[in-house]
Design a protein around this motif. Structure first.
Motif, short mmCIF file in Angstrom:
data_model
loop_
_atom_site.label_atom_id
_atom_site.label_comp_id
_atom_site.label_asym_id
_atom_site.label_seq_id
_atom_site.Cartn_x
_atom_site.Cartn_y
_atom_site.Cartn_z
N ASP A 6 -77.66 43.45 -1.30
CA ASP A 6 -76.55 44.40 -1.17
C ASP A 6 -75.28 43.75 -0.62
O ASP A 6 -74.24 44.39 -0.51
CB ASP A 6 -76.97 45.59 -0.29
CG ASP A 6 -77.35 45.17 1.12
OD1 ASP A 6 -77.82 44.02 1.29
OD2 ASP A 6 -77.21 46.00 2.04
N LEU A 7 -75.34 42.46 -0.30
CA LEU A 7 -74.19 41.75 0.26
C LEU A 7 -73.39 41.08 -0.85
O LEU A 7 -73.92 40.81 -1.93
CB LEU A 7 -74.66 40.69 1.26
CG LEU A 7 -75.40 41.22 2.49
CD1 LEU A 7 -75.94 40.04 3.31
CD2 LEU A 7 -74.49 42.09 3.34
N PRO A 8 -72.12 40.76 -0.58
CA PRO A 8 -71.34 39.99 -1.56
C PRO A 8 -72.04 38.67 -1.88
O PRO A 8 -72.78 38.12 -1.04
CB PRO A 8 -70.01 39.75 -0.85
CG PRO A 8 -69.92 40.82 0.19
CD PRO A 8 -71.34 41.11 0.60
N GLU A 9 -71.83 38.15 -3.09
CA GLU A 9 -72.57 36.98 -3.57
C GLU A 9 -72.47 35.77 -2.62
O GLU A 9 -73.49 35.13 -2.35
CB GLU A 9 -72.10 36.57 -4.96
CG GLU A 9 -72.90 35.39 -5.49
CD GLU A 9 -72.48 34.95 -6.88
OE1 GLU A 9 -73.12 34.03 -7.39
OE2 GLU A 9 -71.55 35.54 -7.46
N ALA A 10 -71.29 35.45 -2.13
CA ALA A 10 -71.14 34.28 -1.25
C ALA A 10 -71.97 34.45 0.02
O ALA A 10 -72.62 33.51 0.48
CB ALA A 10 -69.67 34.06 -0.90
N ARG A 11 -71.99 35.65 0.57
CA ARG A 11 -72.75 35.92 1.78
C ARG A 11 -74.25 35.84 1.48
O ARG A 11 -75.02 35.25 2.23
CB ARG A 11 -72.37 37.30 2.30
CG ARG A 11 -72.92 37.66 3.64
CD ARG A 11 -72.31 36.81 4.75
NE ARG A 11 -72.32 37.51 6.00
CZ ARG A 11 -71.27 37.58 6.80
NH1 ARG A 11 -70.14 37.01 6.49
NH2 ARG A 11 -71.36 38.22 7.93
N ARG A 12 -74.67 36.45 0.36
CA ARG A 12 -76.08 36.44 -0.03
C ARG A 12 -76.58 35.01 -0.23
O ARG A 12 -77.61 34.63 0.31
CB ARG A 12 -76.29 37.25 -1.32
CG ARG A 12 -77.74 37.25 -1.82
CD ARG A 12 -77.86 37.82 -3.22
NE ARG A 12 -77.03 37.16 -4.21
CZ ARG A 12 -77.28 35.95 -4.75
NH1 ARG A 12 -78.34 35.26 -4.38
NH2 ARG A 12 -76.46 35.43 -5.65
N LYS A 13 -75.84 34.22 -1.01
CA LYS A 13 -76.23 32.83 -1.27
C LYS A 13 -76.34 32.04 0.04
O LYS A 13 -77.26 31.26 0.23
CB LYS A 13 -75.20 32.15 -2.18
CG LYS A 13 -75.34 32.46 -3.64
CD LYS A 13 -74.27 31.80 -4.48
CE LYS A 13 -74.13 30.32 -4.20
NZ LYS A 13 -73.12 29.65 -5.02
N GLY A 14 -75.37 32.25 0.91
CA GLY A 14 -75.37 31.54 2.19
C GLY A 14 -76.56 31.90 3.06
O GLY A 14 -77.22 31.02 3.62
N LEU A 15 -76.85 33.18 3.17
CA LEU A 15 -77.97 33.61 4.01
C LEU A 15 -79.31 33.14 3.42
O LEU A 15 -80.21 32.74 4.17
CB LEU A 15 -77.95 35.13 4.18
CG LEU A 15 -76.83 35.62 5.11
CD1 LEU A 15 -76.67 37.13 4.99
CD2 LEU A 15 -77.10 35.21 6.54
#
Length: 125
Positions: A6-15
């Motif tokens: 549910d997070l923006p792509e950059a945040r999701r990929k980073g996490l």
């Protein structure tokens, strides 16, 4: 569905990359420091072509030894074992190399982290 979907792509990929690199569950954080860590460092830098995660981890461990950052080594070394990027033999070789290039006392401190990590990994197997 993943826990970060549910997070923006950059945040999701980073996490997701943070979980892979650190070897433990991550939760989303707040503030600019966490945003730069998750989105830039792990969402971009750790995922650039040219070096594998193992290559980056080896380089990072070398820098951490040189900085006497044993607190961070206690995260990186167990994660390298858990992710099977480095085994006990390879970690012990790094200790010997560190002793000769960065000094025996510092290599000995790294050895304590390595041996503790190996022992904990063996108990968990």
């Amino acid at each position: 569905m993943g826990k970060f979907d549910d997070l923006p792509e950059a945040r999701r990929k980073g996490l997701e990359k943070m979980e892979e690199v650190y070897g433990f569950d991550m939760t989303d954080g707040t503030g600019d420091f966490f945003r730069y860590t998750a989105e830039h460092l792990f969402g971009d830098i750790w995922q650039r072509p040219g070096l594998s995660t193992r290559d980056r981890r080896l380089f990072l461990i070398g820098m951490l030894v040189g900085q006497r950052a044993n607190d961070v080594l206690t995260i990186q070394i167990p994660a390298a074992l858990a992710n099977e990027e480095l085994d006990a033999e390879a970690l012990r070789e790094l200790v010997i190399l560190a002793c000769h290039y960065d000094g025996w006392p510092n290599g000995s401190r790294m050895n304590a982290v390595v041996e503790d990590s190996i022992a904990k990994a063996n108990r968990g197997s």
